[in-house]
Design a protein around this motif. Structure first.
Motif, short mmCIF file in Angstrom:
data_model
loop_
_atom_site.label_atom_id
_atom_site.label_comp_id
_atom_site.label_asym_id
_atom_site.label_seq_id
_atom_site.Cartn_x
_atom_site.Cartn_y
_atom_site.Cartn_z
N GLN A 60 9.23 -29.63 28.72
CA GLN A 60 8.31 -30.76 28.45
C GLN A 60 8.92 -32.12 28.80
OE1 GLN A 60 6.20 -29.77 24.50
NE2 GLN A 60 8.13 -28.64 24.50
N VAL A 73 7.69 -27.41 34.61
CA VAL A 73 6.38 -26.75 34.66
C VAL A 73 6.41 -25.35 34.05
CG1 VAL A 73 5.47 -28.04 36.62
CG2 VAL A 73 6.79 -25.97 37.04
N GLY A 74 7.54 -24.97 33.47
CA GLY A 74 7.63 -23.66 32.84
C GLY A 74 9.08 -23.33 32.60
N ARG A 134 2.59 -28.70 30.32
CA ARG A 134 1.74 -27.74 31.02
C ARG A 134 0.63 -27.40 30.06
NH1 ARG A 134 0.93 -27.06 36.00
NH2 ARG A 134 0.56 -24.83 35.88
N THR A 135 -0.59 -27.76 30.40
CA THR A 135 -1.69 -27.55 29.48
C THR A 135 -2.97 -27.43 30.27
OG1 THR A 135 -2.83 -28.50 27.56
CG2 THR A 135 -1.86 -30.05 29.10
N THR A 141 -5.98 -25.36 34.47
CA THR A 141 -4.55 -25.47 34.19
C THR A 141 -4.02 -26.71 34.91
OG1 THR A 141 -4.34 -23.09 34.01
CG2 THR A 141 -2.34 -24.32 34.46
N HIS B 7 8.43 -22.18 24.86
CA HIS B 7 8.75 -23.23 25.84
C HIS B 7 8.01 -24.53 25.56
CE1 HIS B 7 8.48 -25.29 29.84
NE2 HIS B 7 9.76 -25.02 29.80
N CYS B 8 6.77 -24.44 25.14
CA CYS B 8 5.91 -25.63 25.07
C CYS B 8 5.69 -26.14 23.65
CB CYS B 8 4.55 -25.34 25.69
SG CYS B 8 4.64 -24.77 27.39
N GLY B 9 6.03 -25.36 22.64
CA GLY B 9 5.69 -25.75 21.28
C GLY B 9 4.34 -25.15 20.89
N ARG B 11 0.58 -24.57 20.43
CA ARG B 11 -0.55 -24.96 21.27
C ARG B 11 -1.84 -24.30 20.82
NH1 ARG B 11 0.63 -27.08 26.31
NH2 ARG B 11 2.53 -28.31 26.18
N ASN B 55 -0.99 -19.31 29.48
CA ASN B 55 -1.40 -19.49 30.88
C ASN B 55 -0.74 -20.67 31.59
OD1 ASN B 55 -3.52 -17.33 30.80
ND2 ASN B 55 -4.33 -18.68 29.24
N PRO B 56 -0.70 -21.86 30.97
CA PRO B 56 -0.18 -23.00 31.74
C PRO B 56 1.29 -22.89 32.13
CG PRO B 56 -1.45 -23.74 29.84
CD PRO B 56 -1.22 -22.27 29.67
N CYS B 57 2.11 -22.26 31.30
CA CYS B 57 3.55 -22.26 31.61
C CYS B 57 4.04 -20.88 32.03
CB CYS B 57 4.38 -22.79 30.44
SG CYS B 57 4.77 -21.57 29.18
N THR B 59 4.62 -18.16 30.10
CA THR B 59 5.47 -17.43 29.15
C THR B 59 4.68 -16.35 28.42
OG1 THR B 59 6.84 -19.39 28.78
CG2 THR B 59 6.96 -17.66 27.11
#
Ligand SMILES: [Zn+2]
Lengths: 179, 83
Positions: A60, A73-74, A134-135, A141, B7-9, B11, B55-57, B59
């Protein structure tokens, strides 16, 4: 012989101003996806650091040095924008320059508008300048990055450019109509 | 429902795709264990573990949640969960 004309992803769609929101296409320069092989993170960071003065960002996050910038991005993957990557023998490198549409969303209502489309907390306390996520934007996406207090950058697949502009302008029209 | 991506927290549910129960794959050749793995599912009232794809990252997340209280109590990357 046919002369081909290069068109940017948002050609004919942007720039656009709705209320106090400005939508513009960003020429991000070359865009490469960099994904270090297992155990190759340190060597990749060292090579990037030597050539461009930046390393891969953590989750992030973004990194920047001059025109070159990277955004996460991942897991173990980042996009490098604005500069060609050096030779990286410990990472998978893919040129995706023509694959992405990059749009800036700027103005006092930028967060208000994105709040209608993005299911992530974009308050400055949770999403400061330099943060990236990434959201999703609507059903797409996307990568959403805060570039300034009142400015965001959205990156979607090139084929989604028209939908992105439509979603953003519709949301901005709704916010502007509140007066 | 909100799901923690390692990875993203945490969501929103709409960013995830459900990928089925988090079961350990049986070892070796065909056996009744494979039949169970493929076809038999518990339907627990309480704690359950399943896989969700962020989906976005990209994982795969093994999520622990409660089917009675709807509490989501944990999420770890599938590659680290061993399942
Ligand atoms: Zn994620």
């Amino acid at each position: 012989m046919v002369d081909l004309i290069a068109l940017t992803p948002c050609a004919g769609l942007l720039p656009l101003t709705v209320g106090n929101l400005a939508l513009a296409e960003v020429d991000a320069g070359p865009i490469h996806l960099i994904a270090p092989f297992r155990g190759g993170q340190a060597a990749t960071d060292a090579a990037l650091s030597k050539a461009l003065g930046l390393e891969m960002p953590g989750p992030q996050a973004t990194t920047r040095k001059g025109a070159a910038r990277m955004l996460s991005v991942g897991p173990g993957q980042a996009l490098l924008l604005g500069a060609a990557p050096p030779a990286l023998d410990q990472a998978a490198v893919t040129d995706q320059s023509d694959g992405w549409a990059v749009v800036s969303v700027t103005g006092p209502d930028a967060r208000e508008v994105l709040m209608r489309l993005v299911p992530v907390d974009l308050h400055p306390g949770a999403f400061a300048v330099g943060a990236t996520a990434r959201t999703m934007v609507g059903h797409m996406t996307a990568s959403v990055t805060r570039t300034d207090e009142e400015a965001f950058e959205i990156i979607v697949f090139r084929s989604m450019a028209r939908t992105l502009v439509h979603e953003l302008s519709e949301a901005a029209t709704g916010v502007a109509a509140r007066g | 429902m909100r799901i923690p991506c390692p990875h993203c927290g945490t969501r929103d549910l709409r960013e995830f795709t459900y990928q089925g129960a988090a079961l350990a794959q049986p070892e070796g050749d065909w056996s009744p264990d494979w039949d169970s793995y493929l076809h038999l599912r518990d339907n627990p009232a309480g704690e359950t573990r399943d896989r969700w794809y962020h989906n976005p990252c990209g994982t795969w997340v093994v999520v622990t949640r409660d089917t009675v209280s709807h509490a989501v109590t944990g999420g770890i990357a599938a590659r680290e969960a061993g399942a």
